[in-house]
Write an enzyme that holds these catalytic residues in place. Structure first.
Site, mmCIF file in Angstrom:
data_model
loop_
_atom_site.group_PDB
_atom_site.id
_atom_site.type_symbol
_atom_site.label_atom_id
_atom_site.label_comp_id
_atom_site.label_asym_id
_atom_site.label_seq_id
_atom_site.Cartn_x
_atom_site.Cartn_y
_atom_site.Cartn_z
ATOM 1 N N GLN A 271 -4.759 -1.620 10.078
ATOM 2 C CA GLN A 271 -4.690 -3.266 9.559
ATOM 3 C C GLN A 271 -5.224 -4.110 10.559
ATOM 4 O OE1 GLN A 271 -3.147 -3.411 6.287
ATOM 5 N NE2 GLN A 271 -3.738 -5.617 6.321
ATOM 6 N N LYS B 54 0.857 -1.341 0.019
ATOM 7 C CA LYS B 54 -0.226 -0.133 0.092
ATOM 8 C C LYS B 54 0.791 1.185 0.064
ATOM 9 C CE LYS B 54 -3.769 -2.501 2.287
ATOM 10 N NZ LYS B 54 -4.428 -2.969 3.533
ATOM 11 N N ASP C 195 -11.361 2.423 4.526
ATOM 12 C CA ASP C 195 -11.651 0.876 4.445
ATOM 13 C C ASP C 195 -13.372 0.613 4.733
ATOM 14 O OD1 ASP C 195 -9.280 -0.336 3.677
ATOM 15 O OD2 ASP C 195 -9.046 -0.830 5.899
#
Ligand code: NAP
Length: 283
Positions: free
Chosen positions: A92, A48, A115
């Protein structure tokens, strides 16, 4: 033989578009927080960051030790929320077991939650007014659209009901007027469900869970699974299904690259929102 849904090629185009937008918008930042040292998470985070740097974004890599307390993690999220130089934040997952995932996700500023896991964003998706939708489900829809796969009235079957893939992708398909069935580990006869699917999305995390015999001829198959096996990286759908399906994603080179590209696109969307160039319902 199925037409390959080339996620790599579409992702490259999206990344080029994002690069142009970043150049127009000026400095924008994506922050990630990783608690602990899970090797798979480390690889995902590094990918990322590389992708963000490539398109000219500032990427901030916050690493916290595995023993970090919930209060410490919430404080770090709070300071990223306050930082005007950062447009997007993702924590994460999975988190170490002592941390309350739901509480941690609720602490993210919804306008930076690329997200789409904060209840504010997840709720808007459920209500049919999507704001931030996670990069994997949005990437899957973009790939289906790129190849003009008809969704209206189609029977779509989603295997897996995670918050990050299965549930949001099912909502997006429903909004596109597909008739959606969701399958999971307690589904009684998985093959009966998958065989009826015009569009089959598989996100279970089990190598070869869906065999060629479980795929409807000429259907569209999206394989989200990433499984590391002795034979290398494989998806959740047996490669032999390529001989049955009409369209199918490869693994690697299908959904994976789309996820990264759409994360960058979501970051641009967040930056546009923060600069007043995009209107969401009030956060
Ligand atoms: P997850 O949170 O572990 O969820 C897996 C889902 O699959 C659960 O809903 C589970 O059912 C269901 N499932 C497990 N075994 C099953 C079976 N035998 N039959 C039917 N359903 C079954 O996984 P996830 O985060 O959604 O990820 C799924 C896979 O996609 C993983 O391989 C992951 O690495 C991959 N992934 C790829 C990308 C990408 O960018 N390509 C992004 C995200 C995830 P229950 O709910 O009943 O337990």
């Amino acid at each position: 033989m199925a037409t390959v849904l080339d996620g790599k090629a579409l992702a490259e185009r999206i990344r080029a578009e994002v690069k142009d937008e970043v150049a127009l918008l000026g400095e924008l930042g994506l922050a990630t927080i990783l608690v602990g040292d899970d090797p798979a998470s480390d690889i995902y985070i590094r990918r990322k960051h590389e992708a963000a740097n490539e398109v000219g974004m500032r990427a901030v890599d916050v690493r916290l030790p595995v023993e970090t307390s919930e209060e410490e993690l919430l404080a770090r999220i709070g300071s990223v929320n306050e930082d005007d130089g950062i447009d997007a934040l993702l924590v994460q997952l999975p988190l170490p077991a002592h941390l309350d995932e739901a509480r941690v996700l609720r602490a993210i500023d919804p306008s930076k939650d690329v997200d789409g896991l904060h209840p504010w964003n997840a709720g808007h998706l459920l209500l049919g007014r999507p704001t931030f939708v996670g990069a994997t489900p949005i990437g899957i829809l973009a790939l289906l659209d790129e190849y003009d796969i008809p969704l209206e009235g189609a029977k779509a079957v989603v295997v897996g009901r995670s918050d990050i893939v299965g549930k949001p992708v099912a909502q997006l398909l429903l909004q596109r007027n597909a008739t959606v069935t969701m399958c999971h580990s307690r589904t009684r006869d998985l093959a009966r469900e998958t065989l009826a699917a015009d569009v089959l999305v598989v996100a279970a995390g089990h190598a070869g869970l869906v065999t060629a015999e479980m795929v409807k001829p000429d259907s569209t198959v999206i394989d989200v699974g990433i499984n590391r096996t002795d034979a290398g990286l494989v998806g959740d759908v047996d490669r032999a299904a390529m001989d049955v399906a009409g369209h199918m994603t490869p693994v690697p080179g299908g959904v994976g690259p789309m996820t990264i590209a759409c994360l960058l696109r979501n970051t641009v969307q967040a930056a546009r929102f923060h600069r007043g160039a995009l209107v969401f319902p009030r956060v």
